[in-house]
Design an enzyme around this catalytic site. Structure first.
Site, PDB file in Angstrom:
ATOM      1  N   PRO A   2      49.005  42.050  26.768  1.00 19.64           N
ATOM      2  CA  PRO A   2      48.818  42.497  25.404  1.00 19.64           C
ATOM      3  C   PRO A   2      48.115  43.823  25.249  1.00 19.64           C
ATOM      4  O   PRO A   2      46.925  43.918  25.469  1.00 19.64           O
ATOM      5  CB  PRO A   2      47.990  41.388  24.764  1.00 19.64           C
ATOM      6  CG  PRO A   2      47.606  40.468  25.857  1.00 19.64           C
ATOM      7  CD  PRO A   2      48.070  41.008  27.121  1.00 19.64           C
ATOM      8  N   GLU A   3      48.858  44.783  24.853  1.00 18.98           N
ATOM      9  CA  GLU A   3      48.294  45.946  24.186  1.00 18.98           C
ATOM     10  C   GLU A   3      48.600  45.709  22.717  1.00 18.98           C
ATOM     11  O   GLU A   3      49.231  44.718  22.363  1.00 18.98           O
ATOM     12  CB  GLU A   3      48.962  47.231  24.689  1.00 18.98           C
ATOM     13  CG  GLU A   3      48.504  47.629  26.071  1.00 18.98           C
ATOM     14  CD  GLU A   3      47.873  49.017  26.118  1.00 18.98           C
ATOM     15  OE1 GLU A   3      47.581  49.565  25.039  1.00 18.98           O
ATOM     16  OE2 GLU A   3      47.667  49.531  27.214  1.00 18.98           O
ATOM     17  N   HIS A  91      47.838  26.744  32.845  1.00 17.43           N
ATOM     18  CA  HIS A  91      47.136  27.720  31.998  1.00 17.43           C
ATOM     19  C   HIS A  91      47.539  27.650  30.525  1.00 17.43           C
ATOM     20  O   HIS A  91      47.241  28.568  29.769  1.00 17.43           O
ATOM     21  CB  HIS A  91      47.331  29.148  32.505  1.00 17.43           C
ATOM     22  CG  HIS A  91      46.918  29.329  33.938  1.00 17.43           C
ATOM     23  ND1 HIS A  91      45.682  28.968  34.410  1.00 17.43           N
ATOM     24  CD2 HIS A  91      47.601  29.819  35.004  1.00 17.43           C
ATOM     25  CE1 HIS A  91      45.618  29.242  35.705  1.00 17.43           C
ATOM     26  NE2 HIS A  91      46.760  29.749  36.093  1.00 17.43           N
ATOM     27  N   ARG A 110      43.999  34.319  33.199  1.00 19.48           N
ATOM     28  CA  ARG A 110      42.681  34.874  33.566  1.00 19.48           C
ATOM     29  C   ARG A 110      41.563  34.419  32.636  1.00 19.48           C
ATOM     30  O   ARG A 110      40.398  34.645  32.925  1.00 19.48           O
ATOM     31  CB  ARG A 110      42.764  36.410  33.607  1.00 19.48           C
ATOM     32  CG  ARG A 110      43.635  36.873  34.758  1.00 19.48           C
ATOM     33  CD  ARG A 110      43.809  38.375  34.764  1.00 19.48           C
ATOM     34  NE  ARG A 110      42.624  39.065  35.222  1.00 19.48           N
ATOM     35  CZ  ARG A 110      42.530  40.389  35.332  1.00 19.48           C
ATOM     36  NH1 ARG A 110      43.560  41.144  34.992  1.00 19.48           N
ATOM     37  NH2 ARG A 110      41.441  40.929  35.765  1.00 19.48           N
ATOM     38  N   ARG A 151      29.972  65.083  22.551  1.00 15.30           N
ATOM     39  CA  ARG A 151      30.207  64.027  23.540  1.00 15.30           C
ATOM     40  C   ARG A 151      30.725  64.627  24.839  1.00 15.30           C
ATOM     41  O   ARG A 151      31.655  65.421  24.848  1.00 15.30           O
ATOM     42  CB  ARG A 151      31.170  62.975  22.973  1.00 15.30           C
ATOM     43  CG  ARG A 151      30.543  62.241  21.789  1.00 15.30           C
ATOM     44  CD  ARG A 151      31.363  61.076  21.310  1.00 15.30           C
ATOM     45  NE  ARG A 151      31.477  60.016  22.287  1.00 15.30           N
ATOM     46  CZ  ARG A 151      31.457  58.723  21.973  1.00 15.30           C
ATOM     47  NH1 ARG A 151      31.305  58.340  20.721  1.00 15.30           N
ATOM     48  NH2 ARG A 151      31.609  57.816  22.904  1.00 15.30           N
TER      49      ARG A 151
END
Length: 270
Positions: A2-3, A91, A110, A151
DNA sequence: CGCTGACCCTGACGGC
DNA sequence: TGCCGTCAGGGTCAGC
C-alpha cells in the site's frame, strides 16, 4: 503494497459493498498488530450500519453512528471482500462480516498495520498533525517552498514527512523527484520555488495516474483471487538501480535516505 | 524544532 | 538443499 494509490483503490473497491450494510459479526484471530486491536471492537461494531468509507492519508475510516474503525495497511496489509464461509488463510487477522453476504477480511503478514476504534467526535492522535492531502489545493508549491526554508535534510525525506504532505511513499517520492528533475539528496531548504512547482505538479500527476491504474482492477476485490492493481510497468526509477535511465540512458544510481532505497539519474536530476 | 537511526514483523531472494 | 544475510511499498519513537 500500500502506497496511497493502493489505499484509495481499496477504498473505492470496498465502498459500494460496505456502505449501507450492517455489521453482523466481527471475528478477531490475531490482535497483535502495530498496536493491539481493542478487544471490545466486535461488541461495539455488532449491529451497527456502515455509513461511509473515507480515507485520510493512508488510513481508512469506516464510519458508524457510534464511532469509527481506523485501519492502516502498513507495509504488507490488504483488505479484501470474500464470500461468507471462505476459510481464512495465513495472516488473515480479522473479519468484518456484513449483511448482504460479504465479508471484509484483513490480511497483513508483517503486522505493521493497525485497526483501532475512534469514538465519535474524537480526533485520534494518529490523525492530528498530518499535513495536507497531496491531491488537494492545500498541497501547493508556495507552502511547500515556504516551509522548506532553513531545512538541511534531503528533499526526499522532506517530501515523505507526513507533517509536510501525507501519502507520498517511497515509490512515488522516487518517481516524482525523477520527473521533476530534482536530486533526492539535495537539501530541501535550497530548492527554488519554481522547482517546487514542478515537484508538486509531478506528485499530483504520478499519484493520479497510479490511482487510475489501480482502478482498472477493482473487480478483483469481489470474489476474485487476483491482487489489487500494480503500477510497476510505468516506473522510471524505483526498482531500477543500475539499469539505464529511460530518458537519457545513464545508469541509475542508488543511495539510502532515511533507511530507504533511493534511485535517481545523475544526468536528469540536479 | 530538525534530523538520524533503531525498531516493529514475516517472507522472498541471492550467495555460498 | 539449506543456512544466512539483506532487503521490502509503513510509521513511531528516543536521542542528540
Amino acid at each position: 503494497m500500500p502506497e496511497l494509490p493502493e489505499v484509495e483503490t481499496t477504498r473505492r473497491g470496498v465502498e459500494p459493498h460496505v456502505v449501507g450494510r450492517e455489521v453482523e459479526r466481527v471475528v478477531l484471530r490475531e490482535t497483535r498488530l502495530r498496536w493491539p486491536i481493542p478487544p471490545d471492537l466486535p461488541s461495539r461494531l455488532q449491529g451497527q450500519p456502515l455509513e461511509a468509507v473515507e480515507r485520510r492519508a493512508k488510513y481508512l475510516l469506516f464510519r458508524t453512528p457510534v464511532g469509527t474503525v481506523l485501519v492502516h495497511l502498513g507495509m504488507s496489509g490488504s483488505l479484501r471482500l470474500v464470500s461468507p464461509g471462505q476459510p481464512p488463510a495465513r495472516h488473515d487477522h480479522f473479519d468484518i462480516e456484513l449483511s448482504g453476504g460479504h465479508v471484509l477480511r484483513y490480511n497483513d503478514p508483517r503486522r505493521f498495520g493497525c485497526c483501532l476504534w475512534l469514538p465519535p467526535g474524537e480526533t485520534h492522535a494518529l490523525l492530528s498533525g498530518l499535513g495536507p492531502e497531496p491531491l488537494t489545493g492545500d498541497f501547493n508549491a508556495e507552502s511547500l517552498y515556504r516551509r522548506s526554508r532553513g531545512r538541511k535534510g534531503p528533499v526526499k525525506a522532506y517530501l515523505m514527512d507526513q507533517k509536510i504532505v501525507v501519502g507520498v511513499g517511497n515509490i512515488y517520492a522516487n518517481e516524482a523527484l525523477f520527473l521533476a528533475g530534482i536530486r533526492p539528496d539535495r537539501a530541501a531548504g535550497r530548492i527554488s520555488l519554481a522547482r517546487y512547482r514542478a515537484l508538486v505538479e509531478q506528485v499530483k500527476l504520478v499519484l493520479t495516474s497510479a490511482i487510475s491504474q489501480g482502478g482498472t482492477t477493482l473487480r478483483d476485490f469481489v470474489g476474485g483471487d487476483g491482487k489489487p492493481g500494480y503500477f510497476a510497468q510505468q516506473l522510471y526509477v524505483y526498482g531500477r538501480a543500475g539499469q539505464p535511465c529511460k530518458r537519457c540512458g545513464s545508469a541509475l544510481r542508488e543511495l539510502r535516505i532515511s533507511q530507504r532505497s533511493t534511485i535517481y539519474c545523475v544526468a536528469c536530476q540536479r
